[in-house]
Design an enzyme around this catalytic site. Structure first.
Site, short mmCIF file in Angstrom:
data_model
loop_
_atom_site.label_atom_id
_atom_site.label_comp_id
_atom_site.label_asym_id
_atom_site.label_seq_id
_atom_site.Cartn_x
_atom_site.Cartn_y
_atom_site.Cartn_z
N GLU A 150 0.80 -1.24 0.00
CA GLU A 150 0.00 0.00 0.00
C GLU A 150 0.83 1.28 0.00
O GLU A 150 0.59 2.19 0.80
CB GLU A 150 -0.99 -0.02 1.18
CG GLU A 150 -1.91 -1.23 1.10
CD GLU A 150 -2.80 -1.42 2.33
OE1 GLU A 150 -2.84 -0.54 3.20
OE2 GLU A 150 -3.46 -2.47 2.41
N ASN B 88 2.10 -5.14 -3.20
CA ASN B 88 0.70 -5.45 -2.88
C ASN B 88 -0.08 -4.16 -2.60
O ASN B 88 0.37 -3.32 -1.82
CB ASN B 88 0.71 -6.33 -1.61
CG ASN B 88 -0.61 -7.01 -1.33
OD1 ASN B 88 -1.21 -7.61 -2.23
ND2 ASN B 88 -1.08 -6.92 -0.10
N HIS C 111 -10.21 -5.89 -2.26
CA HIS C 111 -11.26 -5.68 -1.25
C HIS C 111 -12.33 -4.88 -1.98
O HIS C 111 -12.33 -3.66 -1.97
CB HIS C 111 -10.73 -4.88 -0.06
CG HIS C 111 -9.74 -5.64 0.76
ND1 HIS C 111 -10.11 -6.72 1.53
CD2 HIS C 111 -8.41 -5.49 0.93
CE1 HIS C 111 -9.04 -7.20 2.14
NE2 HIS C 111 -8.00 -6.48 1.79
N GLU D 281 -6.19 -10.53 -1.49
CA GLU D 281 -7.00 -10.33 -0.28
C GLU D 281 -8.48 -10.24 -0.64
O GLU D 281 -9.20 -9.37 -0.14
CB GLU D 281 -6.55 -9.05 0.45
CG GLU D 281 -5.07 -9.02 0.77
CD GLU D 281 -4.63 -7.82 1.61
OE1 GLU D 281 -5.49 -7.11 2.18
OE2 GLU D 281 -3.41 -7.59 1.69
N ASP E 149 -12.24 -10.10 -0.87
CA ASP E 149 -13.54 -10.17 -0.20
C ASP E 149 -14.45 -9.16 -0.89
O ASP E 149 -13.97 -8.28 -1.60
CB ASP E 149 -13.48 -9.96 1.33
CG ASP E 149 -12.81 -8.68 1.75
OD1 ASP E 149 -12.71 -7.73 0.95
OD2 ASP E 149 -12.38 -8.60 2.91
#
Ligand code: 9MR
Length: 354
Positions: A161, A202, A238, A266, A268
């Site tokens: 990030e 990432n 996400h 990741e 979701d």
């Protein structure tokens, strides 16, 4: 009698609604065979991000973690504050527990994350020293952590990030103390510690912010041009049910155009996008969630297979999702419900990864 019938009818409606609200395993047109798992179905690795506490205390959670996936990421246990709580102290006990759990069922273990602006212990945020002292502290952390897991971890999220959604380099502590090229040096140090490790950048939001997507791709291409060892990009994903499929597809294609490994790292999917306390897991929401999971799985499946590092699901069941536990939002973002039963989303995702 009429009164009794109304009471019974009301009771049944309440039971029905509460079942739906918890994400019951609704039947749908698509059903995964009960005796098959995600790991068996997929053409690429399927991972889960795990909590060490739940692995230790929740048998249903551990059972799914063991059975359904063939890759594992520590949700928190390998972060800076977890493994390096004091300047002179490294503590790998929780992280090692995850490594041993994963090894017990021959899973790949993906390391997460060496350098991030969150999950930092106080000693780092309060660290006093000149640029050489900062560089030494930064390098020591990367080197020690990569070295500790050298035998078992062959891929790491090296920097996490580093960009804002508008594409500017985030003004983190690392950037302030080490200068904007800290990203390149993190990769260099990780590679020196373990030259056999696949090293990832990432980040989240590359599927909804084209400015961020461009910034990530430009940085990756710049690192490659300079011979900095970078092997993969993690697109956290996400996401939420209203994010555009066109953007999701286009972002994955553009990330893949770098030639690097692509990890949906990741995944979701939020359903309660307006964060309403009154939101429910209605059949419409349930189907939209399932469709989105299937779309993402199929879209990822179209990338060149040599670049498919895999898809990692962030959390296992709705009750252990960070969106529920950490953001404290009412939502149903996972493949399993809060009883660790397969949701419609599981069945659709299963059909998408084949
Ligand atoms: O899910 C994680 C949550 O339990 C932690 O409290 C939080 C802070 O360490 O990090 C969450 O995981 C994040 C991941 O490490 C990086 N990408 C965003 C994830 C969700 O916030």
């Amino acid at each position: 009698m009429k009164y009794l019938k109304s009471v019974i009818a009301l009771f049944l409606v309440v039971v029905l609604l509460s079942c739906t609200d918890q994400g019951s395993p609704a039947s749908s047109g698509i059903n995964a065979p009960a005796d098959k798992t995600l790991a068996q179905a997929a053409k690429f690795k399927i991972g889960c991000a795990v909590s060490v506490d739940l692995l230790r205390t929740n048998a249903a959670y551990l059972g799914l973690a063991n059975k359904e996936y063939n890759s594992m990421t520590a949700e928190n246990a390998m972060k800076f504050d977890a493994v390096h709580p004091e300047q002179a102290t490294f503590n790998f006990s929780d992280a090692d527990h995850i490594v041993n759990t994963a090894k017990g069922t021959n899973k790949r273990i993906h390391g997460h994350a060496l350098i991030w602006h969150q999950a930092l212990p106080d000693w780092v945020t309060n660290f006093q020293g000149d640029s050489a002292a900062w560089e030494n502290m930064f390098k020591t952390h990367i080197t020690t952590v990569v070295n500790h897991f050298k035998a078992d971890i062959t891929s790491w999220d090296v920097v996490n990030e580093a960009f804002e959604d508008n594409g500017s380099l985030r003004n983190t502590l690392w950037r302030q103390k080490l200068g904007p090229d800290y990203v390149a040096r993190a990769f260099k140090y990780a590679n020196e510690a373990n030259p056999n490790c696949k090293l990832f950048y990432n980040d989240y939001g590359t599927e909804y912010s084209s400015a961020k997507l461009t910034a990530v791709i430009n940085m990756v291409n710049d690192l490659k041009r300079r011979g900095i060892p970078i092997h993969g990009i993690g697109s956290q994903m996400h996401t939420h049910i209203n994010h555009s499929n066109t953007m999701i597809n286009s972002s994955l294609q553009q990330l893949a155009s770098t030639g690097l490994l692509i990890h949906i790292s990741e995944l979701d999917i939020r359903t309660n996008t307006a964060n309403l306390p009154t939101a429910t897991y209605s059949p419409t929401v349930e189907k939209a969630l399932a469709d989105k999971y299937k779309y993402i799985a199929q879209t990822y499946g179209k990338l060149p297979s040599v670049q498919q590092f895999g898809i990692t699901l962030w959390n296992i069941g709705d009750a252990d999702s960070w969106i529920v536990l950490w953001l404290n939002q009412k939502d149903w973002p996972c493949l399993f419900n809060d009883k660790y039963e397969r949701k419609m989303a599981y069945n659709y995702f299963y059909s998408g990864i084949q």
